[in-house]
Design a protein around this motif. Structure first.
Motif, PDB file in Angstrom:
ATOM      1  N   LEU A  62     -41.891 -83.229 -27.720  1.00 56.34           N
ATOM      2  CA  LEU A  62     -40.845 -82.235 -27.252  1.00 56.34           C
ATOM      3  C   LEU A  62     -41.563 -81.162 -28.044  1.00 56.34           C
ATOM      4  N   ALA A  63     -40.750 -79.659 -27.074  1.00 58.21           N
ATOM      5  CA  ALA A  63     -41.306 -78.597 -27.479  1.00 58.21           C
ATOM      6  C   ALA A  63     -40.414 -77.729 -27.894  1.00 58.21           C
ATOM      7  N   ASN A  64     -40.379 -77.274 -29.400  1.00 55.94           N
ATOM      8  CA  ASN A  64     -39.015 -75.669 -29.356  1.00 55.94           C
ATOM      9  C   ASN A  64     -39.968 -74.619 -29.210  1.00 55.94           C
ATOM     10  N   THR A  65     -40.129 -73.920 -28.476  1.00 54.21           N
ATOM     11  CA  THR A  65     -40.522 -72.798 -28.664  1.00 54.21           C
ATOM     12  C   THR A  65     -40.302 -71.348 -29.192  1.00 54.21           C
ATOM     13  N   GLY A  66     -38.940 -72.034 -29.459  1.00 62.22           N
ATOM     14  CA  GLY A  66     -38.339 -70.407 -30.486  1.00 62.22           C
ATOM     15  C   GLY A  66     -38.473 -70.386 -31.528  1.00 62.22           C
ATOM     16  N   SER A  67     -38.160 -69.494 -32.401  1.00 55.71           N
ATOM     17  CA  SER A  67     -38.651 -68.962 -34.009  1.00 55.71           C
ATOM     18  C   SER A  67     -38.018 -69.174 -34.816  1.00 55.71           C
ATOM     19  N   GLU A  68     -36.826 -70.496 -34.335  1.00 51.13           N
ATOM     20  CA  GLU A  68     -35.616 -71.284 -34.831  1.00 51.13           C
ATOM     21  C   GLU A  68     -35.924 -72.704 -34.885  1.00 51.13           C
TER      22      GLU A  68
END
Length: 668
Positions: A242-248
């Motif tokens: 799973l990838a979280n591409t955001g800055s938070e």
């Protein structure tokens, strides 16, 4: 300042009319009302001065009313700052990014970026005269690239929907309009300023960036099975990236696994910012047919990548080929007891090379004489993706293996062994090793381990699966080409090794065979290109053209059959993620899963300042506009290419002086 209709300036002669009326009115006698003779001179002087001032103001208002009324009809304007790039009656190209990243919400409006982009594209069309011709582009050409009239632009823009293709400004290249407008979020993952070099230097390129509310997005990057060999009714382990591409960072993200539309597993996971995190999900596949599976995560507003589709195909029997000169081996008894192994045995001088090439794993067990031809065949088999296990002979002579080790680049040598050779106990295996994972339900580090003599020594293995207690390798894996080689330090001879009679022997050899198994097709494929490889149907059985069927839509991809495998390219027009069936003459050959590419999931975008730095001074025909509530390009563009129109201001002043005249007459 110039005039669009200068002939109307002759009407300024009408200014003489109020002046003449004013002079005529001065010659008429005025009646002065007074109450006492001694005040007549004072009343006369006071009334005359007020009346003269009032009449002069009224005269001035009338003159200015006529002047600005005439100017309004003459339509004055300041000439365009850039007259070379004409904008009147010009051909205009408008490219609107409708890729899936435009699902994101706008910074200042509760609307998608695509909705805001189409609204601003309509505003751009209104800047030009009705006679202008427009060519519209998205990820593809709109209206087949044919020009449309200004009145038709809103209807075509309203039909735009999200596309699985990535957007590139180059889609508008090839035309040579006076102006090209590009409305996009300008993702850092997909936009390159080099694409702007393809535009003609005479074409004015206008970049209109759209600010997103945020860049947080969660996506399923990929999945893989811990064990590719799927057995119905047994527990399997799925690894999910799973990838979280955001800055938070995002906490407690729910992840659900469905098989045949039935939820079989779920978990919650915390995802740090701009990182990929692996989750492990256990499940049981019921039934023996193809299982349609998908993962779902909850994420808003970009939802196109919330679902990841994949196919769980039932595993065919694992093909095990043993090459041995012994009549009855422990491996023969082991593999023939399980129906999911397809076991074959050949002597060293009677090998079926076709069957060997089709095997999942080849066991070279106790062969004392290895011909150069067989050694070369085994080396090629490994490099092509096969798995070879070398179980040494009990004798002292190992020179026959020198050619095989040399072809495979193995730094291994025979040390020789005999029945009188000392046996060394093996160290307990690592339960966290991928090879032994899920084998031990209750691991005991003090378990009694087998002992074995040493016939082969080596170094620099890819993985040491088992070791002697002194740290020397006993059973190791070497990755070579697309395949693997396993070396065992001792023969499977009871006089030299107690492993064949130990409880560890069965899971060790089963895991060796199972780890060699490779699914004939991948769990999932990506849309937007790429080549898919699947087993082909024998030409003696069926002939024809393979096609991909997705719901009611059929695609015929570019295809080629060679070496018993079908190779085809994913059709570019195939833009919907999900399941498709590969068909030949209305017979289903395979079920395939397709997912969207990962580029559109990366929402980080260039700011107008960053875009200007990327464009640089060497591209004077490229203009970058700032973010803003109102459409910032409107004022700048009109001033630069149309000039500043002043007739509206003239009309406003005309009405102002008309109202001023009425006020002077009524209240003074």
């Amino acid at each position: 300042m110039t005039f669009l209709y200068p002939s109307f300036l002759f009407a300024l002669a009408a200014v003489a009319v109020p002046i003449i009326l004013h002079l005529v009115q001065l010659r008429r006698a005025k009646r002065v009302v007074f109450s006492n003779v001694k005040f007549i001179q004072v009343s006369k002087d006071l009334t005359a001065s007020q009346r003269n001032l009032k009449e002069l103001l009224i005269l001035l208002c009338r003159i200015l009313f006529i002047v600005f009324l005439v100017l309004a009809f003459a339509q004055p304007f300041l000439p365009a700052a850039d007259a070379a790039a004409g904008a009147r009656d010009a051909e205009v190209s408008v490219a609107v990014d409708n890729s899936y990243s435009m699902e994101n919400l706008h910074e200042e409006e509760e609307l998608t970026l695509l909705h805001v982009a189409t609204d601003r594209a309509k505003a751009i069309a209104d800047l030009f005269p009705p006679s202008s011709a427009f060519k519209l582009f998205s990820t593809d050409k709109v209206n087949h690239g044919a020009a449309v009239q200004q009145s038709e632009v809103p209807a075509y823009l309203d039909r735009l929907n999200f596309s699985a293709k990535s957007f590139s400004p180059a889609v508008a290249v090839g035309e040579k309009p006076a102006h090209t407008f590009i409305l996009s979020d300008f993702q850092k993952e997909t936009f390159s300023p080099a694409a702007l070099d393809a535009f003609d230097t005479l074409t004015q390129v206008h970049l209109v960036p759209l600010a997103a509310a945020n860049t947080v997005n969660i996506t399923v990057d990929s999945v893989y099975l811990e064990d590719e060999f799927i057995r119905p009714g047994t527990e399997s382990v799925l690894h999910v990236l799973l990838a979280n591409t955001g800055s938070e960072p995002v906490e407690d993200v729910p992840v659900k696994l469905f098989i045949n539309d039935q939820q079989v597993s779920a978990l919650s996971i915390d995802l740090p910012a701009q990182q990929s995190t692996e989750a492990v999900m256990a499940f049981r596949a019921a039934g023996s047919g193809v299982q349609k599976a998908y993962l779902q995560v909850e994420d808003y507003p970009v939802e196109f990548d919330n679902t990841y589709y994949f196919v769980l195909s039932p595993s065919s029997p694992i093909s095990v080929t043993e090459i041995t000169d012994q009549a009855n081996t422990s491996l023969q008894r082991l593999y023939r007891n399980e129906p999911f192994f397809d076991y074959r045995a050949y002597s060293s001088n009677n090998v079926d090379y076709a069957a060997l090439a089709a095997s999942d794993v080849v066991l070279l067990n106790g062969i004392e004489t290895l011909s150069p031809g067989l050694a070369a065949t085994l080396a090629n088999y490994v490099k092509a993706g096969g798995t070879l296990a070398v179980l040494p002979p009990a004798g002292q002579e190992g020179g026959a293996y020198a050619s095989l080790f040399q072809n495979l680049g193995l730094t291994a040598s025979f040390t020789g062994s005999s029945a009188t050779a000392p046996k060394t106990s093996l160290a307990p295996p690592d339960p966290n090793s991928p090879f032994f994972r899920s084998i031990f339900s209750d691991f005991d580090p003090k378990m009694q381990m087998p002992s074995a003599a040493r016939s082969i020594a080596w170094s620099r293995a890819s993985e040491d699966v088992l070791k002697y207690r002194g740290g020397a390798p006993f059973f190791s894996r070497f990755d070579r080409g697309s395949g693997a080689v396993y070396l065992m330090a001792a023969p499977l001879d009871e006089e030299l090794s107690s492993l064949p009679n130990h409880a560890l022997f069965v899971p060790l050899m089963y895991r060796l065979a199972i780890s060699s198994y490779k699914q004939e097709q991948q769990l999932a494929y990506a849309l937007g290109g790429g080549t898919v490889q699947v087993p082909a149907v024998s030409l003696s059985k069926k002939e024809g053209v393979y096609k991909l069927q997705q719901d009611t839509v059929a695609f015929i991809p570019e295809q080629q059959v060679r070496g018993g495998k079908l190779y085809f390219n994913v059709p570019a027009d195939m833009g919907q993620a999900g399941f498709s069936t590969l068909q030949l003459q209305d017979s289903t050959i395979a079920t395939l899963a397709f997912n969207y590419g990962k580029k559109e999931s990366q929402l980080e975008q260039y700011t107008p300042e960053e875009l200007r730095a990327l464009v640089g001074e060497e591209r004077p025909n490229v203009h970058v506009y700032a973010y803003g509530d109102a459409f910032s390009v409107k004022g700048e563009f009109e001033k630069r290419y149309f000039g500043v129109k002043l007739w509206k201001y003239c009309l406003i002043l005309c009405l102002f002086f008309l109202m001023a005249e009425i006020a002077l007459i009524r209240f003074l």
